[in-house]
Write a protein that holds these residues in place. Sequence first.
Motif, PDB file in Angstrom:
ATOM      1  N   UNK A 104       1.304  -1.375  -0.073  1.00  0.00           N
ATOM      2  CA  UNK A 104      -0.364   0.439  -0.430  1.00  0.00           C
ATOM      3  C   UNK A 104       0.662   1.118  -0.129  1.00  0.00           C
ATOM      4  N   UNK A 105       0.275   2.195  -0.741  1.00  0.00           N
ATOM      5  CA  UNK A 105       0.836   3.444  -1.189  1.00  0.00           C
ATOM      6  C   UNK A 105       0.779   4.670   0.239  1.00  0.00           C
ATOM      7  N   UNK A 106      -0.284   4.213   0.815  1.00  0.00           N
ATOM      8  CA  UNK A 106      -0.915   5.335   1.679  1.00  0.00           C
ATOM      9  C   UNK A 106      -1.335   4.710   2.979  1.00  0.00           C
ATOM     10  N   UNK A 107      -1.999   5.008   4.501  1.00  0.00           N
ATOM     11  CA  UNK A 107      -2.603   3.844   5.397  1.00  0.00           C
ATOM     12  C   UNK A 107      -3.678   4.493   4.906  1.00  0.00           C
ATOM     13  N   UNK A 108      -4.365   4.824   4.731  1.00  0.00           N
ATOM     14  CA  UNK A 108      -5.840   5.552   3.865  1.00  0.00           C
ATOM     15  C   UNK A 108      -6.105   3.980   3.323  1.00  0.00           C
ATOM     16  N   UNK A 109      -5.822   3.399   1.793  1.00  0.00           N
ATOM     17  CA  UNK A 109      -5.461   2.518   0.949  1.00  0.00           C
ATOM     18  C   UNK A 109      -5.321   0.816   1.824  1.00  0.00           C
ATOM     19  N   UNK A 110      -4.768   1.006   3.036  1.00  0.00           N
ATOM     20  CA  UNK A 110      -5.016  -0.197   3.840  1.00  0.00           C
ATOM     21  C   UNK A 110      -6.002  -0.006   5.485  1.00  0.00           C
ATOM     22  N   UNK A 111      -6.896   0.659   5.035  1.00  0.00           N
ATOM     23  CA  UNK A 111      -7.653   0.444   6.187  1.00  0.00           C
ATOM     24  C   UNK A 111      -8.540  -0.425   5.624  1.00  0.00           C
TER      25      UNK A 111
END
Length: 83
Positions: free
Chosen positions: A52-59
């Motif tokens: 994932x590039x960002x934490x938001x993408x992983x949520x």
Amino acid sequence: MEQITVVREAVVPLQRFALRWELGSPDHAMVTTFLLAEENGGTRVTITETGYETREQAKPTEEGYAMSLENLKAHLEGRRLPY
């Protein structure tokens, strides 16, 4: 529709299982790893996912795994699955 290729990265029976998810190309991939370890008379399951590039993408994936683990725990305890 984006093509997803799933490749088995590693299998160590009763210890480790890993899948590589190629999202459109091998350059854009995520790896999901399941680790099992004996602990205090039970088994600890650890799930990690990279790519994932960002934490938001992983949520959303994080939330999905939390529900899956709650279902696994309920199943092993002989209870009705919560999800």
